[in-house]
Design an enzyme around this catalytic site. Structure first.
Site, PDB file in Angstrom:
ATOM      1  N   MET A 225       1.513   4.071  -4.826  1.00  0.00           N
ATOM      2  CA  MET A 225       0.523   3.732  -5.854  1.00  0.00           C
ATOM      3  C   MET A 225      -0.493   2.717  -5.344  1.00  0.00           C
ATOM      4  O   MET A 225      -1.683   2.826  -5.620  1.00  0.00           O
ATOM      5  CB  MET A 225       1.225   3.209  -7.100  1.00  0.00           C
TER       6      MET A 225
ATOM      7  N   GLU B 136      10.551   7.734 -21.080  1.00  0.00           N
ATOM      8  CA  GLU B 136      10.361   8.750 -20.041  1.00  0.00           C
ATOM      9  C   GLU B 136      11.698   9.381 -19.661  1.00  0.00           C
ATOM     10  O   GLU B 136      11.803  10.607 -19.507  1.00  0.00           O
ATOM     11  CB  GLU B 136       9.704   8.104 -18.822  1.00  0.00           C
TER      12      GLU B 136
ATOM     13  N   GLY C 170       1.585   6.989 -11.241  1.00  0.00           N
ATOM     14  CA  GLY C 170       2.188   7.591 -10.064  1.00  0.00           C
ATOM     15  C   GLY C 170       1.181   8.021  -9.025  1.00  0.00           C
ATOM     16  O   GLY C 170       0.101   7.450  -8.892  1.00  0.00           O
TER      17      GLY C 170
ATOM     18  N   LYS D 246       6.067  -1.579 -20.545  1.00  0.00           N
ATOM     19  CA  LYS D 246       6.281  -0.576 -19.496  1.00  0.00           C
ATOM     20  C   LYS D 246       7.766  -0.229 -19.373  1.00  0.00           C
ATOM     21  O   LYS D 246       8.132   0.919 -19.091  1.00  0.00           O
ATOM     22  CB  LYS D 246       5.755  -1.108 -18.159  1.00  0.00           C
TER      23      LYS D 246
ATOM     24  N   ASP E  82      -0.067  -4.787   4.240  1.00  0.00           N
ATOM     25  CA  ASP E  82       1.159  -4.003   4.094  1.00  0.00           C
ATOM     26  C   ASP E  82       1.996  -4.202   5.349  1.00  0.00           C
ATOM     27  O   ASP E  82       1.457  -4.549   6.419  1.00  0.00           O
ATOM     28  CB  ASP E  82       0.827  -2.514   3.898  1.00  0.00           C
TER      29      ASP E  82
ATOM     30  N   SER F  99       1.385   2.744 -14.964  1.00  0.00           N
ATOM     31  CA  SER F  99       1.875   4.128 -14.989  1.00  0.00           C
ATOM     32  C   SER F  99       0.773   5.053 -14.496  1.00  0.00           C
ATOM     33  O   SER F  99      -0.391   4.879 -14.828  1.00  0.00           O
ATOM     34  CB  SER F  99       2.296   4.511 -16.407  1.00  0.00           C
TER      35      SER F  99
ATOM     36  N   ASN G  35       9.261   3.515 -19.739  1.00  0.00           N
ATOM     37  CA  ASN G  35      10.100   4.227 -18.785  1.00  0.00           C
ATOM     38  C   ASN G  35      11.412   4.680 -19.409  1.00  0.00           C
ATOM     39  O   ASN G  35      11.950   5.727 -19.048  1.00  0.00           O
ATOM     40  CB  ASN G  35      10.366   3.348 -17.559  1.00  0.00           C
TER      41      ASN G  35
ATOM     42  N   LEU H 202       0.839  -1.201   0.000  1.00  0.00           N
ATOM     43  CA  LEU H 202       0.000   0.000   0.000  1.00  0.00           C
ATOM     44  C   LEU H 202       0.876   1.253   0.000  1.00  0.00           C
ATOM     45  O   LEU H 202       0.685   2.168   0.800  1.00  0.00           O
ATOM     46  CB  LEU H 202      -0.931  -0.007   1.218  1.00  0.00           C
TER      47      LEU H 202
END
Length: 342
Positions: free
Chosen positions: A11, A200, A125, A193, A30, A123, A197, A8
Site C-alpha cells: 500500500m 470484513e 489494498g 478501521k 524502505d 482501506s 475489518n 513502501l
C-alpha cells in the site's frame, strides 16, 4: 505539500504514487533499497529517496509530516527512532493497522514532546492507486486539518458513487462523501478501521459459506456409504445441481442486493480459476490469516457488552482454517470411541 513516507509495501508505494500524481512532494524510505529506487523512478519527479531518518527529516520543511506505513509490530520501534529527530509541531502519522489502545498511549507520550500523532485506518489494498483509499482518521484537529490536502489526494473522492439520498435531503456536508473522515480523538481512526475489518471478516465468511453450499449442491449424485454412524441423505434427488459458481457470482453482481466490491473480486477469482486451486497451497500451509483487527473488534464488543455473533464466528472460522481445532476433533472422536462409537 511535503510528506515523508516510511514503508513502501503493497500500500505504501502506491500511496506515494497517488500523492505525487496530485502534486505533493514525497521523501521516501524502505528497508528494500531496490523498492526505494523504483519508487523514485516512477514518482514523476515528485519523489526523492532518504538515505536515513536524519536525511528524511533534513529534507522536510517544518512543520514536518512523517507517515509510517509498516506492520503494527514495527510502529513503536520506528517512532522511537523518528520522534527524537522531530521538533515541536511536527506530526507522526500511522497509516497501518495498529491497535487503537496503542494509539492512545503513543499520542500521550508524543504530546509531552510537543509532537502530534495522527492514526489513520487505511482501506483500499493494492487497488488504492486506481480507486483511492478510504481513510478513517483519529487525532487532534490541528494536524488533521493541516494534513487535509494529503488526505484529499489519497481519498477516492465522490467519483461515480451516487450521493446518499438522506444526505442530500438534509444537506449534510463534510468529507465522508470524499472517502475520508476525522472520526475523533486519538485512536478513533484505528477503532473505526478495526471494526471495519471485523465486518470484513463477517462478509467474507458469508460469501465463502454460501458458495460452499452451492459447491456441494450436487451431493445427491455421489455414492454414500451406508453406516450407523453417518446420517443418511434422505432425499438425494433434491441435490442434483452442478452450479457454475463463476456465473452465479457474476449474476449476483448485476442488480443483486448482495452486490459489493468483495463480490466483484470473488467473481474475478472464480472466473480465472473456478476451483480456486491456486489458493490451496496457502490454505494448507497457513490457513486463512488474521492480522489482529478481528480479535480487537471482539475484545471491544466484550468490553462494551455489544453482541457480535457473526463476527465471532468469522474469526473462529479463520482459527479453524489453520488447524487450531484439530485437538477438539480428536477429543470428540475420543468421546465417541469411549461410549461405543455411535
Amino acid at each position: 505539500m511535503q510528506l515523508g513516507m516510511i514503508g513502501l509495501g503493497r500500500m505504501g508505494q502506491n500511496m506515494v504514487y497517488r500523492a505525487a500524481k496530485a502534486g505533493h512532494e514525497l521523501v521516501v524510505s524502505d528497508l528494500d533499497e531496490k523498492v526505494v529506487q523504483e519508487t523514485v523512478r516512477q514518482g514523476g519527479g515528485k519523489v526523492v529517496a532518504a538515505s536515513s531518518i536524519d536525511d528524511m527529516i533534513a529534507r522536510l520543511k517544518a512543520p514536518r509530516n512523517v507517515w509510517l506505513m509498516v506492520p503494527a509490530a514495527a510502529v513503536d520501534k520506528l517512532i522511537a527512532q523518528v520522534a527524537p529527530k522531530l521538533d515541536k509541531g511536527d506530526t507522526i502519522i500511522d497509516g497501518g493497522n495498529s491497535y487503537y489502545i496503542d494509539d492512545i498511549r503513543r499520542a500521550k507520550e508524543l504530546k509531552e514532546k510537543g509532537i502530534f500523532y495522527v492514526d489513520v485506518g487505511t482501506s483500499g489494498g493494492i487497488w488504492g492507486l486506481e480507486r483511492g483509499y478510504c481513510m478513517m482518521i483519529g487525532g487532534e484537529p490541528e494536524p488533521v486539518q493541516r494534513l487535509d490536502p494529503i488526505f484529499k489526494a489519497l481519498a477516492p473522492g465522490r467519483g461515480e458513487v451516487g450521493r446518499t439520498p438522506s444526505r442530500v435531503q438534509k444537506n449534510l456536508g463534510g468529507t465522508a462523501e470524499e472517502g475520508y473522515l476525522h472520526c475523533g480523538p486519538s485512536g478513533a481512526g484505528h477503532f473505526v478501521k478495526m471494526v471495519h475489518n471485523g465486518i470484513e471478516y463477517g462478509l467474507m465468511a458469508a460469501y465463502a459459506e454460501g458458495l460452499n453450499i452451492l459447491k456441494h449442491a450436487n451431493v445427491g449424485k455421489k455414492e454414500h456409504v451406508v453406516s450407523a454412524e453417518v446420517t443418511p441423505m434422505r432425499h438425494p434427488e433434491h441435490y442434483q445441481y452442478d452450479f457454475n459458481l463463476a456465473d452465479i457470482a457474476e449474476v449476483w453482481r448485476r442488480g443483486s442486493v448482495i452486490a459489493s466490491w468483495l463480490l466483484d473480486l470473488t467473481a474475478d477469482a472464480l472466473g480465472a480459476d473456478p476451483e480456486l486451486s491456486i489458493d490451496q497451497a496457502t490454505i494448507d500451509k497457513h490457513g486463512v490469516p488474521e492480522s489482529g483487527e478481528g480479535r480487537w473488534t471482539l475484545q471491544a464488543a466484550i468490553d462494551e457488552g455489544a453482541p457480535a455473533m457473526v463476527l465471532s464466528a468469522a474469526l473462529y472460522q479463520r482459527f479453524a482454517s489453520r488447524g487450531e481445532d484439530a485437538f477438539a476433533y480428536r477429543a470428540l472422536q475420543a468421546m465417541r470411541r469411549k461410549f461405543g462409537g455411535h
